[in-house]
Enzyme design. Structure first.
Site, mmCIF file in Angstrom:
data_model
loop_
_atom_site.group_PDB
_atom_site.id
_atom_site.type_symbol
_atom_site.label_atom_id
_atom_site.label_comp_id
_atom_site.label_asym_id
_atom_site.label_seq_id
_atom_site.Cartn_x
_atom_site.Cartn_y
_atom_site.Cartn_z
ATOM 1 N N HIS A 76 -34.321 46.918 4.160
ATOM 2 C CA HIS A 76 -35.056 47.310 2.969
ATOM 3 C C HIS A 76 -35.185 46.132 2.000
ATOM 4 C CE1 HIS A 76 -36.835 50.220 0.259
ATOM 5 N NE2 HIS A 76 -36.208 49.594 -0.725
ATOM 6 N N ASP A 98 -33.169 50.506 7.480
ATOM 7 C CA ASP A 98 -33.554 50.959 6.141
ATOM 8 C C ASP A 98 -33.449 52.481 6.121
ATOM 9 O OD1 ASP A 98 -34.724 51.513 3.689
ATOM 10 O OD2 ASP A 98 -36.687 50.696 4.192
ATOM 11 N N SER A 130 -41.452 50.151 -1.732
ATOM 12 C CA SER A 130 -40.333 51.027 -2.079
ATOM 13 C C SER A 130 -40.772 52.090 -3.096
ATOM 14 C CB SER A 130 -39.162 50.185 -2.581
ATOM 15 O OG SER A 130 -37.970 50.952 -2.631
#
Length: 406
Positions: A376, A346, A188
């Site tokens: 995610h 996501d 991320s």
């Protein structure tokens, strides 16, 4: 008699709060709903505290995360774990006991929107411990500074300082690192930092040792288009909602939070936006960079007229250190062999897939690992109580790629 109704009413209220319609392909949806309910609850309390002037919403959320997740450095018979400094930046070091004399090495940057989490969290501790054991590798999990106290480029500078130290002769000698088998990785926001570091160090002619690989897990790579097909498809899919990602970006860039509606409308990337060079647009043109099965029926949203002065007010929107997807082909072509994980459900899916395409076009060998049932953050939810099948699969495949390519 009235007391009999309290239990059912409370259960119904809890079920109403937890339940969220999800796409049919999401892996183990009820676990994701429970995770999302906890996250939304913490966010709501944080927003209330922020509105009352008690503390910043992120500070409260981080305190909750720390109280629940942060654990002490604990060694095991197979891995020695210590908290140390790496280039002046706090890091948790996982050193395998025994095995080969020269070890493979991974410097890892955690996710959390540049504002949340820590490499000392239980989920990251378990991930890095498993990597150290399975790979017979030294893993250094970096605790870079966080927003709102630190804003761009502070997090980037921490990641860069830690990475330079990781490659240094002193650290390699101290930890027995093989100079030809080193990787930079993250998930991320940490994937963003890993990509930015890989680009910067690939251009540094003074380095004696370079990264062999870069491994990016659902990375966030740009903030100019909040209407990519994945942003449109997954805007209401937990745990990373579209407005939350815009808020994270503004916090990271130290920008006015009042700009959030402008970002969400793509007013900041309108055709009349001064400070947005035409050469940038092809680098995030998902209609050209994505295959048809990912574009689906979605259409781009490009405003002819937007809100003037946004890019001038927030110049980091076009800074490749913050948005690695915008790097020139010549820079991308110097970066190491890459692994990019993406998940169907996501908002950041297309950031990763566009980067895969741009890296390949630049001549970089890339493995694209896509999870049709993934969401995610799934890889760090590979352990009880909220473990998921896709979390375990994605973690195993990530480590397997490192084993085969590092």
């Amino acid at each position: 008699m009235k007391l009999r109704w309290i239990g059912p009413v409370l259960l119904s209220a809890a079920a109403y709060y937890v339940y969220l319609p999800l796409p049919s392909g999401v892996n183990e949806p009820w676990k994701l709903m429970l995770l999302d309910a906890m996250f939304r609850g913490c966010m709501t309390v944080g927003d209330m505290a922020h509105a009352l002037g008690v503390c910043h919403r992120v500070n409260l959320l981080n305190k909750v995360v720390s109280w629940v997740e942060v654990i002490e450095a604990r060694s095991s018979p197979s891995v020695h774990v210590t908290d140390s400094l790496l280039g002046g930046v706090p890091a948790r070091v996982f050193q395998p006991i025994g095995g080969k004399k020269l070890k493979r090495g991974v410097v890892y940057f955690h996710g959390g929107g540049w504002a949340l989490a820590s490499g000392r969290m239980r989920s990251y501790d378990l991930l890095c411990r498993k990597m150290a054991e399975d790979l017979d590798a030294v893993i250094m999990s970096v605790d870079y500074r966080l927003a709102p106290e630190a804003v761009f480029p502070a997090q980037y500078h921490d990641a860069l300082a830690a990475s330079r130290a990781f490659l240094s002769a002193e650290v390699r000698r101290r930890h027995g690192l093989d100079p030809e088998r080193l990787c930079v990785s993250g998930d991320s926001a940490g994937g963003n930092l890993a990509a930015a570091v890989a680009q910067e160090l690939a251009q540094d002619a003074s380095l004696e040792v370079r990264f062999k690989t870069q491994a990016l897990v659902y990375p966030v790579l740009q903030a100019l288009d909040f209407f990519t097909s994945s942003y449109q498809q997954n805007h209401n899919v937990p745990i990373l909602y579209r407005p939350v990602m815009a808020r994270f970006w503004l916090q990271y860039l130290g920008a006015d939070p009042a700009l959030e509606p402008l970002l969400l409308a793509n007013n900041h990337s309108s055709l009349d936006q001064a400070g947005l060079p035409p050469r940038i647009r092809p680098k995030l043109d998902w209609t050209a960079l994505l295959p048809a099965e990912r574009r689906k029926h979605y259409r781009p949203v490009v405003k002819a007229t937007g809100t003037p002065g946004v890019v001038a007010a927030v110049p980091a929107l076009t800074d490749v250190r913050a948005a690695p997807l915008l790097a020139d082909q010549g820079v991308l072509g110097r970066t190491p062999k890459a692994y990019v994980m993406t998940c169907e459900f996501d908002v950041l899916r297309d950031d990763g897939l566009m980067y895969v395409r741009r890296l390949r076009d630049a001549g970089v060998e890339v493995t694209s690992d896509h999870y049709e049932d993934g969401f995610h953050g799934c890889m760090v939810f590979a352990y009880p109580p909220l473990s998921s099948d896709v979390g375990r699969r994605s973690m195993d495949n990530y480590i397997r790629w490192l084993d085969h390519n590092l």
